[in-house]
Scaffold this motif. Structure first.
Motif, PDB file in Angstrom:
ATOM      1  N   GLU A 164      13.294  -0.826   1.818  1.00 19.56           N
ATOM      2  CA  GLU A 164      12.318  -0.741   0.727  1.00 19.56           C
ATOM      3  C   GLU A 164      10.915  -0.548   1.266  1.00 19.56           C
ATOM      4  O   GLU A 164      10.096   0.170   0.668  1.00 19.56           O
ATOM      5  CB  GLU A 164      12.385  -2.012  -0.131  1.00 19.56           C
ATOM      6  CG  GLU A 164      13.620  -2.104  -1.010  1.00 19.56           C
ATOM      7  CD  GLU A 164      13.714  -3.421  -1.747  1.00 19.56           C
ATOM      8  OE1 GLU A 164      14.055  -3.405  -2.939  1.00 19.56           O
ATOM      9  OE2 GLU A 164      13.457  -4.474  -1.117  1.00 19.56           O
ATOM     10  N   VAL A 165      10.607  -1.181   2.397  1.00 20.27           N
ATOM     11  CA  VAL A 165       9.292  -0.988   3.021  1.00 20.27           C
ATOM     12  C   VAL A 165       9.124   0.468   3.440  1.00 20.27           C
ATOM     13  O   VAL A 165       8.087   1.093   3.213  1.00 20.27           O
ATOM     14  CB  VAL A 165       9.113  -1.929   4.231  1.00 20.27           C
ATOM     15  CG1 VAL A 165       7.793  -1.647   4.938  1.00 20.27           C
ATOM     16  CG2 VAL A 165       9.195  -3.390   3.798  1.00 20.27           C
ATOM     17  N   ARG A 166      10.173   1.010   4.053  1.00 18.88           N
ATOM     18  CA  ARG A 166      10.117   2.411   4.502  1.00 18.88           C
ATOM     19  C   ARG A 166       9.936   3.352   3.312  1.00 18.88           C
ATOM     20  O   ARG A 166       9.094   4.265   3.348  1.00 18.88           O
ATOM     21  CB  ARG A 166      11.398   2.766   5.264  1.00 18.88           C
ATOM     22  CG  ARG A 166      11.335   4.120   5.979  1.00 18.88           C
ATOM     23  CD  ARG A 166      12.706   4.512   6.510  1.00 18.88           C
ATOM     24  NE  ARG A 166      13.619   4.822   5.406  1.00 18.88           N
ATOM     25  CZ  ARG A 166      13.614   5.977   4.742  1.00 18.88           C
ATOM     26  NH1 ARG A 166      12.752   6.936   5.045  1.00 18.88           N
ATOM     27  NH2 ARG A 166      14.475   6.176   3.766  1.00 18.88           N
ATOM     28  N   GLU A 167      10.704   3.123   2.251  1.00 14.20           N
ATOM     29  CA  GLU A 167      10.592   3.984   1.071  1.00 14.20           C
ATOM     30  C   GLU A 167       9.199   3.880   0.442  1.00 14.20           C
ATOM     31  O   GLU A 167       8.622   4.875  -0.002  1.00 14.20           O
ATOM     32  CB  GLU A 167      11.659   3.587   0.042  1.00 14.20           C
ATOM     33  CG  GLU A 167      13.074   3.955   0.466  1.00 14.20           C
ATOM     34  CD  GLU A 167      14.115   3.512  -0.549  1.00 14.20           C
ATOM     35  OE1 GLU A 167      13.701   2.896  -1.581  1.00 14.20           O
ATOM     36  OE2 GLU A 167      15.304   3.751  -0.319  1.00 14.20           O
ATOM     37  N   PHE A 168       8.671   2.667   0.402  1.00 15.80           N
ATOM     38  CA  PHE A 168       7.333   2.469  -0.154  1.00 15.80           C
ATOM     39  C   PHE A 168       6.302   3.257   0.639  1.00 15.80           C
ATOM     40  O   PHE A 168       5.469   3.967   0.060  1.00 15.80           O
ATOM     41  CB  PHE A 168       6.989   0.972  -0.129  1.00 15.80           C
ATOM     42  CG  PHE A 168       5.538   0.673  -0.374  1.00 15.80           C
ATOM     43  CD1 PHE A 168       5.024   0.666  -1.666  1.00 15.80           C
ATOM     44  CD2 PHE A 168       4.680   0.395   0.682  1.00 15.80           C
ATOM     45  CE1 PHE A 168       3.674   0.393  -1.899  1.00 15.80           C
ATOM     46  CE2 PHE A 168       3.343   0.121   0.460  1.00 15.80           C
ATOM     47  CZ  PHE A 168       2.842   0.120  -0.833  1.00 15.80           C
ATOM     48  N   PHE A 169       6.357   3.144   1.966  1.00 14.97           N
ATOM     49  CA  PHE A 169       5.341   3.804   2.796  1.00 14.97           C
ATOM     50  C   PHE A 169       5.424   5.318   2.669  1.00 14.97           C
ATOM     51  O   PHE A 169       4.400   5.985   2.447  1.00 14.97           O
ATOM     52  CB  PHE A 169       5.519   3.384   4.258  1.00 14.97           C
ATOM     53  CG  PHE A 169       4.534   4.039   5.185  1.00 14.97           C
ATOM     54  CD1 PHE A 169       3.219   3.615   5.229  1.00 14.97           C
ATOM     55  CD2 PHE A 169       4.924   5.087   6.020  1.00 14.97           C
ATOM     56  CE1 PHE A 169       2.299   4.219   6.082  1.00 14.97           C
ATOM     57  CE2 PHE A 169       4.015   5.695   6.868  1.00 14.97           C
ATOM     58  CZ  PHE A 169       2.708   5.262   6.899  1.00 14.97           C
ATOM     59  N   TYR A 170       6.615   5.877   2.796  1.00  7.37           N
ATOM     60  CA  TYR A 170       6.735   7.331   2.802  1.00  7.37           C
ATOM     61  C   TYR A 170       6.650   7.946   1.405  1.00  7.37           C
ATOM     62  O   TYR A 170       6.605   9.171   1.270  1.00  7.37           O
ATOM     63  CB  TYR A 170       8.021   7.742   3.515  1.00  7.37           C
ATOM     64  CG  TYR A 170       7.909   7.533   5.013  1.00  7.37           C
ATOM     65  CD1 TYR A 170       7.094   8.355   5.790  1.00  7.37           C
ATOM     66  CD2 TYR A 170       8.596   6.490   5.642  1.00  7.37           C
ATOM     67  CE1 TYR A 170       6.967   8.150   7.159  1.00  7.37           C
ATOM     68  CE2 TYR A 170       8.476   6.278   7.009  1.00  7.37           C
ATOM     69  CZ  TYR A 170       7.660   7.111   7.759  1.00  7.37           C
ATOM     70  OH  TYR A 170       7.524   6.895   9.117  1.00  7.37           O
ATOM     71  N   SER A 171       6.605   7.090   0.372  1.00  6.53           N
ATOM     72  CA  SER A 171       6.373   7.609  -0.973  1.00  6.53           C
ATOM     73  C   SER A 171       4.882   7.863  -1.222  1.00  6.53           C
ATOM     74  O   SER A 171       4.515   8.532  -2.190  1.00  6.53           O
ATOM     75  CB  SER A 171       6.895   6.633  -2.024  1.00  6.53           C
ATOM     76  OG  SER A 171       6.120   5.449  -2.053  1.00  6.53           O
ATOM     77  N   ILE A 172       4.019   7.321  -0.353  1.00  6.82           N
ATOM     78  CA  ILE A 172       2.581   7.523  -0.487  1.00  6.82           C
ATOM     79  C   ILE A 172       2.209   8.832   0.204  1.00  6.82           C
ATOM     80  O   ILE A 172       2.509   9.014   1.391  1.00  6.82           O
ATOM     81  CB  ILE A 172       1.794   6.366   0.160  1.00  6.82           C
ATOM     82  CG1 ILE A 172       2.230   5.018  -0.414  1.00  6.82           C
ATOM     83  CG2 ILE A 172       0.287   6.565  -0.033  1.00  6.82           C
ATOM     84  CD1 ILE A 172       1.626   3.825   0.300  1.00  6.82           C
ATOM     85  N   PRO A 173       1.572   9.778  -0.495  1.00  4.06           N
ATOM     86  CA  PRO A 173       1.148  11.025   0.159  1.00  4.06           C
ATOM     87  C   PRO A 173       0.290  10.712   1.388  1.00  4.06           C
ATOM     88  O   PRO A 173      -0.498   9.758   1.386  1.00  4.06           O
ATOM     89  CB  PRO A 173       0.318  11.721  -0.932  1.00  4.06           C
ATOM     90  CG  PRO A 173       0.855  11.174  -2.213  1.00  4.06           C
ATOM     91  CD  PRO A 173       1.235   9.753  -1.919  1.00  4.06           C
ATOM     92  N   GLU A 174       0.450  11.497   2.416  1.00  2.00           N
ATOM     93  CA  GLU A 174      -0.198  11.210   3.690  1.00  2.00           C
ATOM     94  C   GLU A 174      -1.712  11.069   3.554  1.00  2.00           C
ATOM     95  O   GLU A 174      -2.328  10.215   4.191  1.00  2.00           O
ATOM     96  CB  GLU A 174       0.138  12.309   4.705  1.00  2.00           C
ATOM     97  CG  GLU A 174      -0.290  11.965   6.126  1.00  2.00           C
ATOM     98  CD  GLU A 174       0.288  12.923   7.144  1.00  2.00           C
ATOM     99  OE1 GLU A 174      -0.208  12.946   8.274  1.00  2.00           O
ATOM    100  OE2 GLU A 174       1.248  13.654   6.795  1.00  2.00           O
ATOM    101  N   ASP A 175      -2.325  11.911   2.711  1.00  3.42           N
ATOM    102  CA  ASP A 175      -3.777  11.854   2.569  1.00  3.42           C
ATOM    103  C   ASP A 175      -4.240  10.713   1.658  1.00  3.42           C
ATOM    104  O   ASP A 175      -5.442  10.524   1.461  1.00  3.42           O
ATOM    105  CB  ASP A 175      -4.320  13.182   2.042  1.00  3.42           C
ATOM    106  CG  ASP A 175      -3.737  13.542   0.671  1.00  3.42           C
ATOM    107  OD1 ASP A 175      -2.763  12.890   0.250  1.00  3.42           O
ATOM    108  OD2 ASP A 175      -4.257  14.476   0.033  1.00  3.42           O
ATOM    109  N   GLU A 176      -3.298   9.940   1.102  1.00  8.46           N
ATOM    110  CA  GLU A 176      -3.656   8.813   0.248  1.00  8.46           C
ATOM    111  C   GLU A 176      -3.272   7.469   0.872  1.00  8.46           C
ATOM    112  O   GLU A 176      -3.448   6.426   0.244  1.00  8.46           O
ATOM    113  CB  GLU A 176      -2.969   8.945  -1.115  1.00  8.46           C
ATOM    114  CG  GLU A 176      -3.440  10.142  -1.922  1.00  8.46           C
ATOM    115  CD  GLU A 176      -2.751  10.219  -3.276  1.00  8.46           C
ATOM    116  OE1 GLU A 176      -2.132   9.213  -3.688  1.00  8.46           O
ATOM    117  OE2 GLU A 176      -2.817  11.286  -3.920  1.00  8.46           O
TER     118      GLU A 176
END
Length: 492
Positions: free
Chosen positions: A198-210
């Motif tokens: 869930e931590v991984r999914e949360f992080f990579y769901s955020i656009p890189e520039d945000e």
């Protein structure tokens, strides 16, 4: 990131944070914090004066010039929210220096209803807050207020109460509601856990520039050398206090006058008065033990606490409370002991810089600060309880000393003074430095995990609120039917 205490969908992130800060400012009365005027449910001034100070907003609620003193704005379960409760929330924010220009009455009403929902459900779930715990908090508030204003009569007058008993009763209800709401919210999220996936999914769901930018952080260690307090200096203080005591006991001199003239702390201006001391007051144990061992009108022998040497006079005993006056003196340090301490720390610094001894080893062997000595001088952040300090949020005095230090570089010797004016010498080093950077999944995993957990807790709270609002009697005044609440308070 969104606040756990979500209030309205249209609220900006800054406004969410302001409202959460408001909740914290109202509820954090521990550590001798004082409940503000409005947290007691009492406002300075008439209802007309109070509402005239409120920021008029052109939001989804029509603009009011005046509000009924007892006008009911909403009902949540067994709790009633008045128009004046919203006004008081505005004033509490303003008293804390927070801008209220962008905060609407709808937002504050939503936050108040959320608090009442928690407290209402806490009672249904039979969550108990011991009266002793609430009374202990009120004792701290009262002691702070009396110390600041000078007497119980002035406190009652300040809060427009007929008596301290009336104020205590109202403070009790305010604190109990806040405690119930806090405990209920804690229970809602206590079993919420986050998995690595869930931590991984949360992080990579955020656009890189945000992705969030983490501020520069440092880990800091220090060595402290204090000038020695000699036996002669200590005896001089004891002798001086005994001299003052003889003049008070044998010659009838005023204890209060002696405190004004000679005591070395802030209570001196009030004749050394410390009112309403209880056995659970946040004072040194030795001080409380002495206060409750003396008879009314009795003066103690000189005694020592971690803060200094005291004389104590019991002015009045009222059941479980005593009003006392005290005189505190500190042993003087001589210039020779100051010079000796400076030579010691200069020598230590030279050995560390020269590679003769490691900083952590020198701290363990020679530092006079017991709290950090055993872990090599490493400081612990009092806010987060870990070893990292955000350079933008750390104590300005500490920040000034370490801001330009490189990792493993040793600072110059500097002098620090405690509240008594006593000097101590310090050297600091940066054991690790973390530069400002965009969030990195590997390097910042723990911080990202915390953000992901908070996001999951938000969803859990939203789900809980949605269900409980359906099951709870809620009535919102017609004047607020146009508010766009994030939760379905209007049950549409």
């Amino acid at each position: 990131m969104r606040s756990i205490a979500t209030v309205l969908k249209p609220i900006s992130r800054n406004n969410q944070l302001l409202i959460v800060v408001m909740l914290l400012l109202v509820s954090v009365t521990q550590a001798q914090e004082v409940v503000t005027v409005d947290s007691t449910g009492v406002a300075k001034g008439s209802a007309e004066e109070l509402t005239s100070q409120t920021v008029e907003k052109k939001d989804t609620v029509r603009t009011f010039k005046r509000f009924k003193a007892e006008g009911v704005t909403a009902v949540v379960g067994n709790y009633v929210i008045l128009d004046t409760d919203i006004d008081k929330s505005y004033l509490e924010l303003k008293q804390q220096g927070i801008s209220v220009e962008e905060i609407t009455r709808c937002e504050l009403l939503g936050k108040l209803m959320e608090d009442k929902l928690y407290a209402h459900q806490a009672k249904i779930d039979s969550i108990l807050i011991p009266d002793a715990e609430i009374n202990n908090r009120i004792d701290q508030q009262m002691q702070y207020l009396i110390t600041e204003l000078g007497s119980e009569e002035k406190v009652a007058e300040f809060y427009r109460k007929e008596s301290m008993a009336e104020l205590r009763k109202e403070l009790f209800e305010v604190n109990k509601t806040l405690q119930l709401a806090s405990e209920m919210q804690r229970k809602v999220v206590e079993n919420v856990e986050i998995t690595p996936e869930e931590v991984r999914e949360f992080f990579y769901s955020i656009p890189e520039d945000e992705r969030p930018i983490f501020s520069a952080e440092v880990e800091v260690a220090q060595i402290v050398v204090e000038p020695e307090v000699t036996a002669e200096a200590t005896q001089d203080v004891i002798d001086r206090l005994n001299e003052l005591r003889r003049d008070i006991v044998d010659n009838g001199s005023s204890f209060a006058s002696k405190a004004v003239l000679y005591s070395k702390d802030g209570s001196a201006s009030k004749g050394g008065l410390i009112p309403a001391v209880r056995k659970n007051s946040p004072l040194a144990k030795e001080f409380k033990d002495m206060a409750f061992s003396l008879l009314e009108g009795e003066v103690s022998e000189p005694f020592e606490t971690e803060f200094g040497w005291h004389l104590l006079y019991v002015e009045k005993i009222r059941g479980q409370e005593v009003d006392v006056r005290h005189i505190i003196l500190f042993p003087e340090v001589t210039q020779s002991t100051i010079d000796k301490a400076r030579v010691k720390i200069d020598s230590l610094r030279q050995e560390i810089v020269g590679g003769t001894i490691a900083f952590d080893e020198a701290a363990r062997r020679f530092s006079d600060e017991t709290e950090t000595r055993n872990n090599g001088g490493q400081l612990v952040n009092p806010v987060t309880f870990d070893t990292r300090f955000d350079l933008t949020k750390m104590d300005p005095t500490l920040s000034a000393q370490v801001y330009n230090l490189k990792q493993d570089e040793v600072s110059q010797v500097f002098t620090d003074r405690d509240y008594t004016g006593k000097s101590k010498f310090k050297i600091l080093t940066i054991t690790r430095r973390f530069e400002e950077h965009p969030a990195d999944y590997v390097k910042d995993y723990e911080k990202i995990k915390d953000l992901a957990l908070k996001e999951k807790q938000i969803r859990a709270i939203e789900k809980w609120q949605e269900k409980k609002i359906k099951d709870t009697y809620v009535n919102v005044n017609a004047d607020y039917q146009g508010c766009e609440f994030s939760s379905n308070w209007l049950k549409r």
